[in-house]
Design a protein around this motif. Structure first.
Motif, PDB file in Angstrom:
ATOM      1  N   ILE A  43      -9.839  -5.273  -4.360  1.00 53.14           N
ATOM      2  CA  ILE A  43      -9.279  -3.916  -4.335  1.00 53.14           C
ATOM      3  C   ILE A  43      -8.205  -3.809  -3.253  1.00 53.14           C
ATOM      4  O   ILE A  43      -7.143  -3.202  -3.477  1.00 53.14           O
ATOM      5  N   GLU A  44      -8.458  -4.407  -2.092  1.00 50.73           N
ATOM      6  CA  GLU A  44      -7.445  -4.404  -1.026  1.00 50.73           C
ATOM      7  C   GLU A  44      -6.203  -5.159  -1.472  1.00 50.73           C
ATOM      8  O   GLU A  44      -5.065  -4.727  -1.203  1.00 50.73           O
ATOM      9  N   VAL A  57       6.554   9.359   4.870  1.00 54.22           N
ATOM     10  CA  VAL A  57       5.892   9.785   3.635  1.00 54.22           C
ATOM     11  C   VAL A  57       4.844   8.757   3.214  1.00 54.22           C
ATOM     12  O   VAL A  57       3.733   9.106   2.790  1.00 54.22           O
ATOM     13  N   MET A  58       5.191   7.464   3.320  1.00 52.01           N
ATOM     14  CA  MET A  58       4.251   6.406   2.949  1.00 52.01           C
ATOM     15  C   MET A  58       2.988   6.472   3.828  1.00 52.01           C
ATOM     16  O   MET A  58       1.862   6.399   3.321  1.00 52.01           O
ATOM     17  N   MET A  59       3.192   6.629   5.144  1.00 52.15           N
ATOM     18  CA  MET A  59       2.043   6.706   6.041  1.00 52.15           C
ATOM     19  C   MET A  59       1.236   7.977   5.792  1.00 52.15           C
ATOM     20  O   MET A  59       0.005   7.960   5.829  1.00 52.15           O
ATOM     21  N   ARG A  60       1.954   9.065   5.511  1.00 54.09           N
ATOM     22  CA  ARG A  60       1.265  10.340   5.261  1.00 54.09           C
ATOM     23  C   ARG A  60       0.445  10.273   3.978  1.00 54.09           C
ATOM     24  O   ARG A  60      -0.648  10.836   3.888  1.00 54.09           O
ATOM     25  N   SER A  61       0.957   9.578   2.965  1.00 55.45           N
ATOM     26  CA  SER A  61       0.222   9.451   1.708  1.00 55.45           C
ATOM     27  C   SER A  61      -1.074   8.671   1.908  1.00 55.45           C
ATOM     28  O   SER A  61      -2.103   8.985   1.308  1.00 55.45           O
ATOM     29  N   GLU A  62      -1.012   7.633   2.772  1.00 57.78           N
ATOM     30  CA  GLU A  62      -2.231   6.889   3.072  1.00 57.78           C
ATOM     31  C   GLU A  62      -3.226   7.765   3.849  1.00 57.78           C
ATOM     32  O   GLU A  62      -4.440   7.685   3.643  1.00 57.78           O
ATOM     33  N   GLU A  99      10.911 -11.358  -7.684  1.00 55.27           N
ATOM     34  CA  GLU A  99       9.657 -11.163  -6.950  1.00 55.27           C
ATOM     35  C   GLU A  99       8.855 -10.009  -7.551  1.00 55.27           C
ATOM     36  O   GLU A  99       7.628 -10.062  -7.621  1.00 55.27           O
ATOM     37  N   PHE A 100       9.577  -8.984  -8.014  1.00 59.61           N
ATOM     38  CA  PHE A 100       8.915  -7.833  -8.650  1.00 59.61           C
ATOM     39  C   PHE A 100       8.161  -8.273  -9.896  1.00 59.61           C
ATOM     40  O   PHE A 100       7.016  -7.856 -10.132  1.00 59.61           O
ATOM     41  N   GLU A 101       8.795  -9.137 -10.707  1.00 58.27           N
ATOM     42  CA  GLU A 101       8.153  -9.615 -11.922  1.00 58.27           C
ATOM     43  C   GLU A 101       6.916 -10.470 -11.598  1.00 58.27           C
ATOM     44  O   GLU A 101       5.873 -10.358 -12.263  1.00 58.27           O
ATOM     45  N   ILE A 102       7.041 -11.318 -10.569  1.00 55.60           N
ATOM     46  CA  ILE A 102       5.908 -12.171 -10.176  1.00 55.60           C
ATOM     47  C   ILE A 102       4.746 -11.314  -9.681  1.00 55.60           C
ATOM     48  O   ILE A 102       3.583 -11.519 -10.072  1.00 55.60           O
ATOM     49  N   LEU A 103       5.060 -10.331  -8.838  1.00 56.80           N
ATOM     50  CA  LEU A 103       4.016  -9.468  -8.297  1.00 56.80           C
ATOM     51  C   LEU A 103       3.394  -8.590  -9.378  1.00 56.80           C
ATOM     52  O   LEU A 103       2.200  -8.282  -9.324  1.00 56.80           O
ATOM     53  N   THR A 104       4.199  -8.197 -10.375  1.00 54.97           N
ATOM     54  CA  THR A 104       3.665  -7.393 -11.482  1.00 54.97           C
ATOM     55  C   THR A 104       2.618  -8.182 -12.264  1.00 54.97           C
ATOM     56  O   THR A 104       1.544  -7.653 -12.597  1.00 54.97           O
ATOM     57  N   LEU A 164      -0.598  -5.066  -3.372  1.00 55.57           N
ATOM     58  CA  LEU A 164       0.401  -5.428  -4.392  1.00 55.57           C
ATOM     59  C   LEU A 164       1.115  -4.182  -4.910  1.00 55.57           C
ATOM     60  O   LEU A 164       2.337  -4.196  -5.117  1.00 55.57           O
ATOM     61  N   GLU A 165       0.366  -3.111  -5.134  1.00 56.31           N
ATOM     62  CA  GLU A 165       0.980  -1.867  -5.621  1.00 56.31           C
ATOM     63  C   GLU A 165       1.979  -1.325  -4.610  1.00 56.31           C
ATOM     64  O   GLU A 165       3.068  -0.864  -4.974  1.00 56.31           O
ATOM     65  N   LEU A 166       1.636  -1.372  -3.313  1.00 57.62           N
ATOM     66  CA  LEU A 166       2.546  -0.906  -2.264  1.00 57.62           C
ATOM     67  C   LEU A 166       3.796  -1.770  -2.197  1.00 57.62           C
ATOM     68  O   LEU A 166       4.921  -1.258  -2.098  1.00 57.62           O
ATOM     69  N   ARG A 167       3.616  -3.085  -2.272  1.00 58.72           N
ATOM     70  CA  ARG A 167       4.777  -3.993  -2.236  1.00 58.72           C
ATOM     71  C   ARG A 167       5.680  -3.789  -3.440  1.00 58.72           C
ATOM     72  O   ARG A 167       6.914  -3.852  -3.326  1.00 58.72           O
ATOM     73  N   LEU A 168       5.082  -3.536  -4.596  1.00 63.61           N
ATOM     74  CA  LEU A 168       5.884  -3.293  -5.797  1.00 63.61           C
ATOM     75  C   LEU A 168       6.717  -2.025  -5.647  1.00 63.61           C
ATOM     76  O   LEU A 168       7.883  -1.981  -6.071  1.00 63.61           O
ATOM     77  N   LYS A 169       6.134  -0.978  -5.061  1.00 64.51           N
ATOM     78  CA  LYS A 169       6.903   0.259  -4.846  1.00 64.51           C
ATOM     79  C   LYS A 169       8.084   0.003  -3.932  1.00 64.51           C
ATOM     80  O   LYS A 169       9.198   0.478  -4.182  1.00 64.51           O
ATOM     81  N   ARG A 170       7.854  -0.746  -2.867  1.00 65.17           N
ATOM     82  CA  ARG A 170       8.948  -1.043  -1.936  1.00 65.17           C
ATOM     83  C   ARG A 170      10.024  -1.900  -2.592  1.00 65.17           C
ATOM     84  O   ARG A 170      11.226  -1.688  -2.384  1.00 65.17           O
ATOM     85  N   LEU A 171       9.589  -2.888  -3.375  1.00 67.37           N
ATOM     86  CA  LEU A 171      10.570  -3.733  -4.070  1.00 67.37           C
ATOM     87  C   LEU A 171      11.394  -2.921  -5.058  1.00 67.37           C
ATOM     88  O   LEU A 171      12.609  -3.129  -5.195  1.00 67.37           O
ATOM     89  N   GLU A 172      10.726  -2.014  -5.762  1.00 67.06           N
ATOM     90  CA  GLU A 172      11.436  -1.168  -6.724  1.00 67.06           C
ATOM     91  C   GLU A 172      12.501  -0.338  -6.014  1.00 67.06           C
ATOM     92  O   GLU A 172      13.628  -0.191  -6.502  1.00 67.06           O
TER      93      GLU A 172
END
Length: 380
Positions: free
Chosen positions: A113-114, A197-202, A37-42, A119-127
């Motif tokens: 952009i959304e 941390v994720m919510m705080r970063s947003e 899934e990470f490769e597909i999303l990338t 996608l970037e957030l999902r990739l971080k979680r998958l990683e």
């Protein structure tokens, strides 16, 4: 006399190995699915980023055309007597059409952009999921090796079937308790902190846009504290599993590092004194003595409300002595409820080492734990 029932214990061990092996396979499958899934999303993210760039460029070009069309329309409107009705209508329709196309492009840009951010957030979680799965696979491999080798030799150590069955059941219970404890600690500690941390970063991103960088920097300082706490919790869980420094450096350096880290995080002075030789011990002694200190210090921090802790150790060729002292609220050693499972576990470790442990404590008087263990030091 009981007849040794080797088959019963072998069945228990086989079931344990099968259960752990199945868990490992399931985690490997989760890891592989997450990786795919990470490769597909990338790939999708790269495509989306290109579309965002193209849409922004197209929007800028359209904006330039819209400006020209508006200028043309303004000129026609001011001098409508010089132009025919068709020319006036054409200028208006062209300006309107370009404006509508620009609005569509801007909306598409916003959606892309959304999508890119999601996608970037999902990739971080998958990683993170892949990394956690790989760590779990590594830990389970260690457990499998242990079950497949060391526990197979239990038949040569136990003297009767009753001891074998009790030993196997205690191992199963300990494994389940450890899984529950780790699950609870990860959920209540690092997992919760990382979600914050994720919510705080947003939040920081919004604060930087709405209130400026000074306010955003304040939020970043708070975020750094949260990350530091999460890092400490992760390190604590690793130490609970087994500190790697124990195998590489030995008991004394590992204790120094552990107590220093604990002191730094909890902001409570922990004095460590080594009165003996800094020598290596057989692994079972190093692990047991480290766990005893760890349990005593954690009890002092969590339950005794201590603001000062002392740890003294003295290792000799044939004996080892530990003293862990705190100035906390203490407890009644004769009251079993006060002892809890932590003290019971410490007593069981000492019994396995054929040593002695004493608890000198009282309500409001602090606690001093004294441990004496006979040692078998291996010659170099």
């Amino acid at each position: 006399m009981f007849k040794i029932d080797e088959k019963a214990l072998d069945i228990i061990l086989d079931k344990m190995i099968d259960t752990v092996s199945n868990s490992k396979r399931e985690i490997v499958e989760i890891s592989e699915q997450s990786r795919q899934e990470f490769e597909i999303l990338t790939a999708e993210l790269l495509k989306t980023r290109l579309e965002v760039t193209e849409t922004i460029n197209k929007g800028e070009q359209l904006e330039a055309h819209v400006k020209l069309a508006r200028k043309r329309l303004a000129e026609v409107s001011r001098n409508f007597t010089k132009y025919t009705e068709d020319e006036v209508r054409s200028a208006y329709e062209k300006a309107h059409a370009l404006q509508m196309e620009l609005a569509y492009i801007r909306q598409k840009e916003k959606m892309l952009i959304e999508r890119r951010n999601d996608l970037e957030l999902r990739l971080k979680r998958l990683e993170q999921t892949v990394k956690r799965a790989e760590n779990l696979v590594s830990q389970i491999s260690v457990i499998l090796n242990y079950l497949s080798s060391d526990l197979q030799q239990v038949n040569e150590v136990l003297n009767d079937a009753r001891e074998k069955q009790e030993f196997g059941l205690r191992i199963i219970e300990a494994q389940e308790d450890e899984r529950k404890r780790l699950s609870r600690e990860i959920h209540d500690g690092p997992a919760q902190m990382l979600a914050n941390v994720m919510m705080r970063s947003e939040l920081i991103e919004r604060v930087s846009r709405e209130r400026g960088m000074d306010e955003a920097l304040k939020e970043i300082k708070d975020l750094r504290i949260m990350v530091r706490s999460a890092l400490y919790e992760v390190r604590k869980i690793i130490y609970d599993l087994r500190p790697m420094a124990l195998d590489d450096l030995g008991l004394i350096p590992t204790l120094k590092r552990y107590l220093s880290t604990t002191e730094e995080y909890n902001k409570i002075p922990i004095k460590f004194v080594n009165l003996g030789e800094e020598m290596r011990l057989p692994p079972r002694f190093e692990v047991a003595l480290f766990r005893l200190v760890q349990e005593a210090v954690q009890n002092a921090l969590k339950h005794a409300d201590a603001n000062e802790i002392q740890v003294k150790i003295e290792l000799r060729k044939k004996s080892g002595k530990l003293i862990i002292k705190d100035n906390g609220k203490g407890f009644d050693p004769t009251n079993k409820k006060d002892g809890s499972f932590g003290i019971m576990g410490m007593k069981e470790r000492i019994e396995l080492l054929k040593g002695e442990i004493t608890f000198d404590s009282g309500l409001g008087k602090g606690t001093m734990i004294t441990i004496d263990v006979p040692l078998i030091v291996e010659d170099d």
